[in-house]
Design an enzyme around this catalytic site. Sequence first.
Site, PDB file in Angstrom:
ATOM      1  N   GLY A  19      34.710  62.155  24.152  1.00 27.96           N
ATOM      2  CA  GLY A  19      33.422  62.133  23.426  1.00 27.96           C
ATOM      3  C   GLY A  19      32.458  61.088  23.953  1.00 27.96           C
ATOM      4  O   GLY A  19      32.714  60.391  24.944  1.00 27.96           O
ATOM      5  N   ILE A  21      31.115  58.192  22.503  1.00 28.62           N
ATOM      6  CA  ILE A  21      31.374  56.755  22.378  1.00 28.62           C
ATOM      7  C   ILE A  21      32.414  56.330  23.404  1.00 28.62           C
ATOM      8  O   ILE A  21      32.248  55.318  24.107  1.00 28.62           O
ATOM      9  CB  ILE A  21      31.833  56.393  20.945  1.00 28.62           C
ATOM     10  CG1 ILE A  21      30.681  56.633  19.963  1.00 28.62           C
ATOM     11  CG2 ILE A  21      32.313  54.949  20.866  1.00 28.62           C
ATOM     12  CD1 ILE A  21      31.041  56.420  18.514  1.00 28.62           C
ATOM     13  N   GLY A 135      35.518  56.185  13.848  1.00 30.66           N
ATOM     14  CA  GLY A 135      35.136  57.507  13.331  1.00 30.66           C
ATOM     15  C   GLY A 135      34.773  57.438  11.859  1.00 30.66           C
ATOM     16  O   GLY A 135      35.469  56.796  11.072  1.00 30.66           O
ATOM     17  N   ASP A 164      26.503  47.397  12.828  1.00 23.39           N
ATOM     18  CA  ASP A 164      25.517  46.980  11.829  1.00 23.39           C
ATOM     19  C   ASP A 164      25.194  45.495  11.994  1.00 23.39           C
ATOM     20  O   ASP A 164      24.039  45.077  11.898  1.00 23.39           O
ATOM     21  CB  ASP A 164      26.058  47.251  10.423  1.00 23.39           C
ATOM     22  CG  ASP A 164      26.558  48.675  10.282  1.00 23.39           C
ATOM     23  OD1 ASP A 164      25.727  49.588  10.265  1.00 23.39           O
ATOM     24  OD2 ASP A 164      27.793  48.875  10.242  1.00 23.39           O
ATOM     25  N   HIS A 192      30.331  50.936   5.802  1.00 23.46           N
ATOM     26  CA  HIS A 192      29.477  51.314   6.939  1.00 23.46           C
ATOM     27  C   HIS A 192      28.716  52.583   6.536  1.00 23.46           C
ATOM     28  O   HIS A 192      29.059  53.696   6.914  1.00 23.46           O
ATOM     29  CB  HIS A 192      30.308  51.568   8.191  1.00 23.46           C
ATOM     30  CG  HIS A 192      29.483  52.144   9.311  1.00 23.46           C
ATOM     31  ND1 HIS A 192      28.463  51.453   9.917  1.00 23.46           N
ATOM     32  CD2 HIS A 192      29.502  53.365   9.915  1.00 23.46           C
ATOM     33  CE1 HIS A 192      27.898  52.212  10.838  1.00 23.46           C
ATOM     34  NE2 HIS A 192      28.508  53.377  10.848  1.00 23.46           N
TER      35      HIS A 192
HETATM   36  P1  NAD Z   1      31.674  63.013  19.819  1.00 26.17           P
HETATM   37  O1  NAD Z   1      31.601  64.302  19.080  1.00 26.17           O
HETATM   38  O2  NAD Z   1      30.890  62.844  21.077  1.00 26.17           O
HETATM   39  O3  NAD Z   1      33.204  62.733  20.202  1.00 26.17           O
HETATM   40  C1  NAD Z   1      34.213  62.869  19.272  1.00 26.17           C
HETATM   41  C2  NAD Z   1      35.444  63.318  20.029  1.00 26.17           C
HETATM   42  O4  NAD Z   1      36.531  63.333  19.110  1.00 26.17           O
HETATM   43  C3  NAD Z   1      35.317  64.736  20.612  1.00 26.17           C
HETATM   44  O5  NAD Z   1      35.671  64.737  21.977  1.00 26.17           O
HETATM   45  C4  NAD Z   1      36.309  65.521  19.765  1.00 26.17           C
HETATM   46  O6  NAD Z   1      36.905  66.604  20.464  1.00 26.17           O
HETATM   47  C5  NAD Z   1      37.318  64.439  19.427  1.00 26.17           C
HETATM   48  N1  NAD Z   1      38.201  64.774  18.318  1.00 26.17           N
HETATM   49  C6  NAD Z   1      37.955  65.538  17.231  1.00 26.17           C
HETATM   50  N2  NAD Z   1      39.056  65.659  16.480  1.00 26.17           N
HETATM   51  C7  NAD Z   1      40.019  64.938  17.088  1.00 26.17           C
HETATM   52  C8  NAD Z   1      41.382  64.677  16.794  1.00 26.17           C
HETATM   53  N3  NAD Z   1      41.982  65.207  15.724  1.00 26.17           N
HETATM   54  N4  NAD Z   1      42.075  63.882  17.644  1.00 26.17           N
HETATM   55  C9  NAD Z   1      41.496  63.371  18.738  1.00 26.17           C
HETATM   56  N5  NAD Z   1      40.214  63.596  19.079  1.00 26.17           N
HETATM   57  C10 NAD Z   1      39.484  64.368  18.255  1.00 26.17           C
HETATM   58  O7  NAD Z   1      31.360  61.850  18.777  1.00 26.17           O
HETATM   59  P2  NAD Z   1      31.002  60.312  19.064  1.00 26.17           P
HETATM   60  O8  NAD Z   1      29.531  60.203  19.212  1.00 26.17           O
HETATM   61  O9  NAD Z   1      31.889  59.757  20.111  1.00 26.17           O
HETATM   62  O10 NAD Z   1      31.356  59.693  17.636  1.00 26.17           O
HETATM   63  C11 NAD Z   1      32.681  59.612  17.192  1.00 26.17           C
HETATM   64  C12 NAD Z   1      32.744  59.104  15.752  1.00 26.17           C
HETATM   65  O11 NAD Z   1      32.244  57.762  15.664  1.00 26.17           O
HETATM   66  C13 NAD Z   1      31.898  59.895  14.761  1.00 26.17           C
HETATM   67  O12 NAD Z   1      32.626  60.015  13.556  1.00 26.17           O
HETATM   68  C14 NAD Z   1      30.702  59.014  14.538  1.00 26.17           C
HETATM   69  O13 NAD Z   1      30.071  59.272  13.311  1.00 26.17           O
HETATM   70  C15 NAD Z   1      31.355  57.665  14.548  1.00 26.17           C
HETATM   71  N6  NAD Z   1      30.464  56.493  14.725  1.00 26.17           N
HETATM   72  C16 NAD Z   1      30.792  55.365  14.035  1.00 26.17           C
HETATM   73  C17 NAD Z   1      30.016  54.216  14.170  1.00 26.17           C
HETATM   74  C18 NAD Z   1      30.341  52.958  13.406  1.00 26.17           C
HETATM   75  O14 NAD Z   1      29.518  52.028  13.471  1.00 26.17           O
HETATM   76  N7  NAD Z   1      31.445  52.824  12.692  1.00 26.17           N
HETATM   77  C19 NAD Z   1      28.914  54.239  15.023  1.00 26.17           C
HETATM   78  C20 NAD Z   1      28.616  55.404  15.734  1.00 26.17           C
HETATM   79  C21 NAD Z   1      29.406  56.530  15.563  1.00 26.17           C
HETATM   80  C1  LMR Z   2      25.762  54.754  13.157  1.00 29.11           C
HETATM   81  O1  LMR Z   2      25.724  53.850  12.325  1.00 29.11           O
HETATM   82  O2  LMR Z   2      24.944  54.862  14.087  1.00 29.11           O
HETATM   83  C2  LMR Z   2      26.869  55.754  13.100  1.00 29.11           C
HETATM   84  O3  LMR Z   2      27.721  55.501  12.030  1.00 29.11           O
HETATM   85  C3  LMR Z   2      26.376  57.134  13.113  1.00 29.11           C
HETATM   86  C4  LMR Z   2      25.846  57.535  11.765  1.00 29.11           C
HETATM   87  O4  LMR Z   2      26.279  58.569  11.261  1.00 29.11           O
HETATM   88  O5  LMR Z   2      25.024  56.807  11.214  1.00 29.11           O
END
Ligand code: NAD
Ligand code: LMR
Length: 338
Positions: A19, A21, A135, A164, A192
């Site tokens: 993905g 991130i 996630g 954040d 978050h």
């Molecule tokens: P993305 O869709 O680009 O990548 C997610 C990946 O996870 C994909 O490749 C998908 O196939 C994989 N995936 C799905 N189910 C899975 C499983 N059961 N096992 C293993 N892999 C699996 O998303 P992203 O942009 O990389 O974001 C990932 C997560 O991080 C999202 O939930 C997003 O909301 C979260 N996020 C959190 C923060 C934070 O501050 N905490 C910030 C940004 C994004």
């Molecule tokens: C963020 O804070 O950028 C991520 O958690 C993505 C979202 O859903 O806000």
Amino acid sequence: GWTSIPSEPINVVVTGAAGQIAYSLLYQLAAGSVFGPNQPINLRLLDIPVMMTVLDGVIMELEDLALPLLREITPTTDPNVAFKNVAAAFLVGSMPRKEGMERKDLLAANAEIFKVQGKALDQHARKDVKVLVVGNPANTNAWICSHHAPSIPKENFTAMTRLDQNRAQAALAARLNVSVDKVKNVIIWGNHSSTQYPDAAHATVNVQGSTKPVPSVVNDDNWLNITFVEKIQKRGAAVISARKMSSAMSAAKAAGDHMRDWWIGTKPGEWVSMGVLSDGSYGIPRDIVFSFPVAIENGQYKIVQELQINDFARSKLSNTSKELEEERTEANNVLQNK
Ligand code: NAD
Ligand code: LMR
């Protein structure tokens, strides 16, 4: 600090490895900017079957980085393989929020993933594994995960609010027209999500060599209590609205910051925010993963105690802890109905 003695490789798992991130995070891990310039790593890359071809391409790029700390790379769709003897786990894989969605909408989609991975951690990971859940909904996913991994100490499960914190630090530095490194000890309390409380009341800024409280230098309570708070609460949504995808480069950098500080420690007098299992500090209910300011030494974090909490802050803390209690109830419902 980082050890200078060349050591045996540690196993590090990244889920959601194909993905967005992960694409930025993996470089930081391979380059040594998280576990240090002398710590070799084996990478375990977990994703789902349809993403394996994409993951092959990511692995080609990892090889082509030609970085000496990166040893074995294992792509897999099997959590039992991915989590074997891992010392650190970045749980990134899950469905990201799209425009118009709130984090609660993600619970139904993502709760099961963190149950399965909690069980796999319980069976296969090192008992001292450091788990960072990225996630979303990150706090409640971390709670679900730890709940299904009873043999691993609860304090080993954390959720990411470092993005954040970094956003808040950058916003204060911009307002004060100083570089970001001059601003310290801003706090993110709670979830978050849009109920988080970004708190500058204890933050300091270094102006021409002397350290001052941020509130007295900003000198505008309305800006600090409303404009600043809302800007940080809504920043994730603002990025989604502009990029049509959720933040990834900044999220990956924050994940590296979180794990590095947990691994090597924070500086004396400084703290960082992490979602950790509440022990009741500051009157926050126990058994929710709540973001607190923590100080870290020898790989162990401690919640910073005895900060003054005024009535305004108290109402913000109670709002965000209520949301986390609701998410916990919802998570229990989702998992029971499976
Ligand atoms: P993305 O869709 O680009 O990548 C997610 C990946 O996870 C994909 O490749 C998908 O196939 C994989 N995936 C799905 N189910 C899975 C499983 N059961 N096992 C293993 N892999 C699996 O998303 P992203 O942009 O990389 O974001 C990932 C997560 O991080 C999202 O939930 C997003 O909301 C979260 N996020 C959190 C923060 C934070 O501050 N905490 C910030 C940004 C994004
Ligand atoms: C963020 O804070 O950028 C991520 O958690 C993505 C979202 O859903 O806000």
